[in-house]
Design an enzyme around this catalytic site. Structure first.
Site, mmCIF file in Angstrom:
data_model
loop_
_atom_site.group_PDB
_atom_site.id
_atom_site.type_symbol
_atom_site.label_atom_id
_atom_site.label_comp_id
_atom_site.label_asym_id
_atom_site.label_seq_id
_atom_site.Cartn_x
_atom_site.Cartn_y
_atom_site.Cartn_z
ATOM 1 N N TYR A 19 62.421 -32.725 -24.010
ATOM 2 C CA TYR A 19 62.915 -33.281 -25.266
ATOM 3 C C TYR A 19 63.075 -34.785 -25.081
ATOM 4 O O TYR A 19 63.777 -35.221 -24.164
ATOM 5 C CB TYR A 19 64.254 -32.678 -25.688
ATOM 6 C CG TYR A 19 64.569 -33.029 -27.133
ATOM 7 C CD1 TYR A 19 63.931 -32.344 -28.165
ATOM 8 C CD2 TYR A 19 65.433 -34.066 -27.448
ATOM 9 C CE1 TYR A 19 64.173 -32.675 -29.484
ATOM 10 C CE2 TYR A 19 65.675 -34.403 -28.762
ATOM 11 C CZ TYR A 19 65.046 -33.700 -29.777
ATOM 12 O OH TYR A 19 65.281 -34.042 -31.099
ATOM 13 N N HIS A 36 57.092 -24.927 -26.297
ATOM 14 C CA HIS A 36 56.413 -24.519 -25.079
ATOM 15 C C HIS A 36 57.336 -24.763 -23.890
ATOM 16 O O HIS A 36 58.264 -25.577 -23.946
ATOM 17 C CB HIS A 36 55.096 -25.277 -24.890
ATOM 18 C CG HIS A 36 55.235 -26.762 -24.900
ATOM 19 N ND1 HIS A 36 55.466 -27.497 -26.059
ATOM 20 C CD2 HIS A 36 55.195 -27.675 -23.887
ATOM 21 C CE1 HIS A 36 55.548 -28.776 -25.760
ATOM 22 N NE2 HIS A 36 55.388 -28.919 -24.455
ATOM 23 N N HIS A 63 57.404 -25.404 -19.617
ATOM 24 C CA HIS A 63 56.657 -25.776 -18.420
ATOM 25 C C HIS A 63 57.142 -24.928 -17.247
ATOM 26 O O HIS A 63 58.354 -24.794 -17.038
ATOM 27 C CB HIS A 63 56.850 -27.257 -18.106
ATOM 28 C CG HIS A 63 56.387 -28.168 -19.201
ATOM 29 N ND1 HIS A 63 55.110 -28.690 -19.240
ATOM 30 C CD2 HIS A 63 57.017 -28.633 -20.306
ATOM 31 C CE1 HIS A 63 54.973 -29.433 -20.320
ATOM 32 N NE2 HIS A 63 56.123 -29.424 -20.988
#
Length: 311
Positions: free
Chosen positions: A238, A246, A248
């Site tokens: 963010y 999504h 990671h």
């Protein structure tokens, strides 16, 4: 004529890999010179910024070996080498081509200073949310939908859950060579399209996020025998680079630089815990809290929102 020191290095006989750093592109090698132990530390040098060198990227002879890894909408990824040799084994560089590139791309990849900003719920609703909405239109997410609709990269899917509400696709990120487990870098794209970022997550989403977390970790460990669940970092950006939710999933041993820094990356487990601890019913969420993060001075968020609010 070679110096004695140069001859000494050329007599090095490789034994085994001691360590590697995926961020600095460094390897530490153990070997022998005349039956005595020796260590060689090899580091890839930075690209020269001389115009003569940079202009060589527009010359066909600059890269004698070139192989397309993947293409999706305006993004193209290649492995390349200036020497002859089989790719990907002998790749010296990974190239990304963005064409046609927008002004937003140019700003994103330009050198820039960073600023820390605090985004209140009011700033988000009144200033940032309109910006987010503009970045979801005009075909900017076509490459994401190409993946979700299996028009592109379907052969690269690591695991898949096809449930319309809870489903996701886990794919290797193009930052990863798909071979070196210490630099494992994957990305989970959720199928639902109503969540743009962490700001849209609510307390009622906690069970879904926990299941998502479990499936991602189990999927990676089932697919790759060389890594365990507690060697994987799950995080959310963010602000994200694009506004489709999504996650990671990256090997802890991989140093992702600024992308994993405080002020950019939010650990998924911490996000879940924060949601669980929020007072109120299921609709309360990250839209109701302050978030502090960094932005680049060349970004539209800084120039059109936060620099004006600062004044």
């Amino acid at each position: 004529m070679e110096s004695p020191e140069e001859k000494l290095l050329r007599s090095f006989v490789f034994g085994r890999l001691l360590n590697q750093d995926t961020r600095t592109k460094t390897v530490n090698l153990l070997g022998k010179i005349d039956s005595q132990s020796a260590i060689v530390i090899a580091e890839k040098t930075a690209f020269t910024t001389d115009p003569e060198f940079l202009e060589s990227f527009s010359q066909p002879s600059h890269l004698s070996a070139l192989s397309l890894v993947e293409r999706n909408d305006i993004y193209h990824w290649f492995l390349a080498s200036q020497a002859t040799g089989e790719l990907p084994r002998h790749a010296e560089a990974k190239l990304t081509l963005i064409f046609p590139a927008t002004e937003t791309h140019i700003r994103k990849y330009s050198v820039q200073s960073l600023r820390m900003v605090t985004e209140t719920p009011e700033i988000y609703r009144e200033h940032v949310l309109p910006y987010v909405s503009s970045k979801r239109g005009g075909g900017r997410l076509n490459w994401v939908y190409n993946v979700l609709e299996k028009k592109r990269e379907s052969e690269s899917i690591i695991i898949e859950d096809t449930d319309e509400q809870e489903g996701f696709m886990l794919l290797p990120d193009l930052k990863w060579d798909r071979r070196t487990m210490s630099s494992l870098y994957t990305m989970a794209l959720v199928l639902r399209r109503d969540i743009t970022s962490v700001r849209d997550l609510k307390k009622k989403d906690v069970p879904w996020l926990r299941r998502l977390q479990k499936k991602i970790l189990e999927g990676i460990c089932d697919k790759y025998s060389g890594i365990e669940a507690d060697q994987i970092r799950l995080y959310i950006h963010y602000q994200p680079s694009y506004y489709h939710f999504h996650i990671h999933a990256v090997a802890i041993s991989h140093d992702g630089g600024g992308g994993q820094a405080a002020g950019k990356a939010m650990l998924l487990q911490n996000v879940i815990s924060q949601l669980e601890g929020m007072a109120g019913e299921g609709e309360v969420g990250f839209a109701d809290v302050e978030l502090t993060y960094f932005v680049g001075e060349e970004s539209e968020l800084w120039q059109n929102v936060f620099s004006k609010l600062k004044k």
